[in-house]
Enzyme design. Structure first.
Site, mmCIF file in Angstrom:
data_model
loop_
_atom_site.group_PDB
_atom_site.id
_atom_site.type_symbol
_atom_site.label_atom_id
_atom_site.label_comp_id
_atom_site.label_asym_id
_atom_site.label_seq_id
_atom_site.Cartn_x
_atom_site.Cartn_y
_atom_site.Cartn_z
ATOM 1 N N HIS A 1 0.884 -1.157 0.000
ATOM 2 C CA HIS A 1 0.000 0.000 0.000
ATOM 3 C C HIS A 1 0.922 1.206 0.000
ATOM 4 C CE1 HIS A 1 -2.894 -2.870 2.074
ATOM 5 N NE2 HIS A 1 -3.537 -2.487 0.989
ATOM 6 N N ASP B 1 2.167 1.620 3.398
ATOM 7 C CA ASP B 1 3.115 0.597 3.873
ATOM 8 C C ASP B 1 4.505 1.083 3.474
ATOM 9 O OD1 ASP B 1 1.233 -1.416 4.687
ATOM 10 O OD2 ASP B 1 1.034 -2.092 2.600
ATOM 11 N N ASP C 1 -10.240 -14.249 3.690
ATOM 12 C CA ASP C 1 -8.816 -14.312 3.316
ATOM 13 C C ASP C 1 -8.120 -15.521 3.935
ATOM 14 O OD1 ASP C 1 -9.165 -11.951 1.910
ATOM 15 O OD2 ASP C 1 -8.406 -10.677 3.514
ATOM 16 N N ASP D 1 -3.061 -13.162 -0.774
ATOM 17 C CA ASP D 1 -3.690 -12.174 0.108
ATOM 18 C C ASP D 1 -4.410 -12.970 1.190
ATOM 19 O OD1 ASP D 1 -4.566 -9.885 1.256
ATOM 20 O OD2 ASP D 1 -5.844 -9.219 -0.396
HETATM 21 C C1 GLO Z 1 -9.524 -6.630 0.670
HETATM 22 C C2 GLO Z 1 -8.494 -6.619 -0.358
HETATM 23 C C3 GLO Z 1 -7.200 -5.974 0.082
HETATM 24 C C4 GLO Z 1 -6.376 -5.560 -1.111
HETATM 25 C C5 GLO Z 1 -5.158 -4.782 -0.743
HETATM 26 C C6 GLO Z 1 -4.346 -4.350 -1.941
HETATM 27 O O1 GLO Z 1 -10.555 -7.221 0.563
HETATM 28 O O2 GLO Z 1 -8.294 -7.906 -0.817
HETATM 29 O O3 GLO Z 1 -6.480 -6.825 0.914
HETATM 30 O O4 GLO Z 1 -5.996 -6.680 -1.837
HETATM 31 O O5 GLO Z 1 -5.559 -3.671 -0.032
HETATM 32 O O6 GLO Z 1 -4.975 -3.378 -2.631
HETATM 33 MG MG MG Z 2 -6.822 -8.587 -2.152
#
Ligand code: GLO
Ligand code: MG
Length: 344
Positions: free
Chosen positions: A48, A51, A249, A282
């Site tokens: 990000h 980050d 996730d 992710d």
């Molecule tokens: C949330 C998303 C998030 C994105 C991350 C990168 O649901 O999956 O994790 O992948 O912020 O943009």
């Molecule tokens: Mg994601």
């Protein structure tokens, strides 16, 4: 055949806090995460904007670039590349009603500032991809904004990014809901339509996240296949999800091994990675996970992916053809189950 390279974002290792309760694990220092990711075999890091440059709002454009250059040195030290930078718009007070399609013009300008800074950071880190996960872009109250206007605002924002830098690629990560109720760009189909409406469709593609496809009631492997057929799959966010509920996730493959196998298979069969694409994860550890196991969900995801790669390598295409010739899909299905159960 191209060997897959893997990427991960620092948020994949987190302290376990959720909307209902506090952290259950200690925060791990940023550099320690990066070092461990390299040790685990990842080749690239997803970022990000904040980050890469914490407290990004407090710095000038030049200071932000300078900080990104310092981060690049750290990545070089561990032999890691940067895969993409994503503006984390959803965490700022100014994006309560969304970023690019906020009803406030001032807030929309702020969102563009963050998008431009993400492009600057990406360039300093040696990558040319910005990911847009459009967290709050949509409506909580359906009558609060027109979906026609909102869609046009998104296209306009992407056009501005494309104009800002002639090399940058914009990769939309679709998600149908959460935290927004009705999102504007919910599936890979939406991504491709938006891409086609921009001033440079060749530079606008998608990031398919398994869990997001499942939340939309779709099959992740088919979403991947659709994007690949159109030459638009810029990256993936592999993980897993138990049905249509809150975004989980989970580690890749732990809920639906067959669906995971088909994601690996479609990527493999269609040369994913040949243009430098990474297999991105992710994934989040469960809240119950203890400190010493903070990376286990990542290791599990990598191990499951690799085991399924081996299954895909052994897939008997001759037998598949014979089954298709005889319309023996029951036989084909059982063969796949046997393959996954280790019985063939
Ligand atoms: C949330 C998303 C998030 C994105 C991350 C990168 O649901 O999956 O994790 O992948 O912020 O943009
Ligand atoms: Mg994601």
């Amino acid at each position: 055949m191209t060997k897959f390279k893997f990427s991960v974002g620092p948020w994949n290792v987190h302290s376990g806090a959720d909307s209902y309760g506090p952290a259950t694990r200690d925060e791990i220092a940023f550099e320690e995460k990066i070092r461990t990711f390299a040790e685990l075999g990842f080749s690239a890091i997803q970022f990000h904007d904040d980050d890469a440059v914490p407290n990004i709002n407090d710095y000038t454009e030049e200071e932000i670039k300078e900080k990104a250059r310092t981060l690049k040195k750290m990545l070089d030290k561990y032999g890691l590349a940067a895969e993409f930078v994503a503006p984390r718009l959803w965490m700022d007070g100014r994006t309560a009603d969304g970023g690019f399609m906020s009803t406030s013009e001032e807030d929309r300008e702020y969102a563009m500032w963050r998008a431009y800074r993400s492009i600057d950071i990406a360039k300093e880190l040696g990558c040319n991809m910005v990911v847009l996960w459009l967290a709050r872009e949509g409506t909580l109250c359906a009558e609060s904004k027109s979906p026609v206007w909102a869609t046009k605002m998104l296209i306009q924002a992407i056009n501005k990014m494309l104009e800002y830098d002639s090399d940058i690629r914009i990769c939309i990560e679709p998600k149908p809901n959460e935290p927004i109720d009705r999102s504007i760009c919910g599936t890979m189909g939406h991504v491709l339509a938006v891409s086609a409406a921009t001033i440079d469709p060749g530079r606008v593609g998608g990031n398919l996240e398994s869990a997001h496809a499942i939340l939309a009631g779709l099959d992740p492997a088919h979403e991947i296949g659709f994007a690949m057929a159109m030459g638009k799959l810029m990256t993936v966010h592999l993980n897993d999800q138990n049905g249509i509920k809150y975004d989980q996730d989970k580690a890749f493959g732990v809920e639906n091994l067959r669906a995971a196998f088909n994601q690996v298979k479609v990527l493999k069969e269609n040369g994913y990675g040949e243009n430098g694409e990474y297999v991105g994860l992710d994934v989040k550890a469960m809240r119950t996970t203890r400190d010493q196991d903070s990376y286990k969900h990542l290791e599990n995801s990598l191990n499951i992916f690799k085991a399924l790669e081996e299954k895909a390598d052994r897939f008997d295409y001759e037998f598949q053809k014979e089954c298709v010739r005889n319309r023996d899909f029951e036989g084909l299905e059982m063969y796949v189950m046997n393959l996954l159960m280790g019985l063939v």
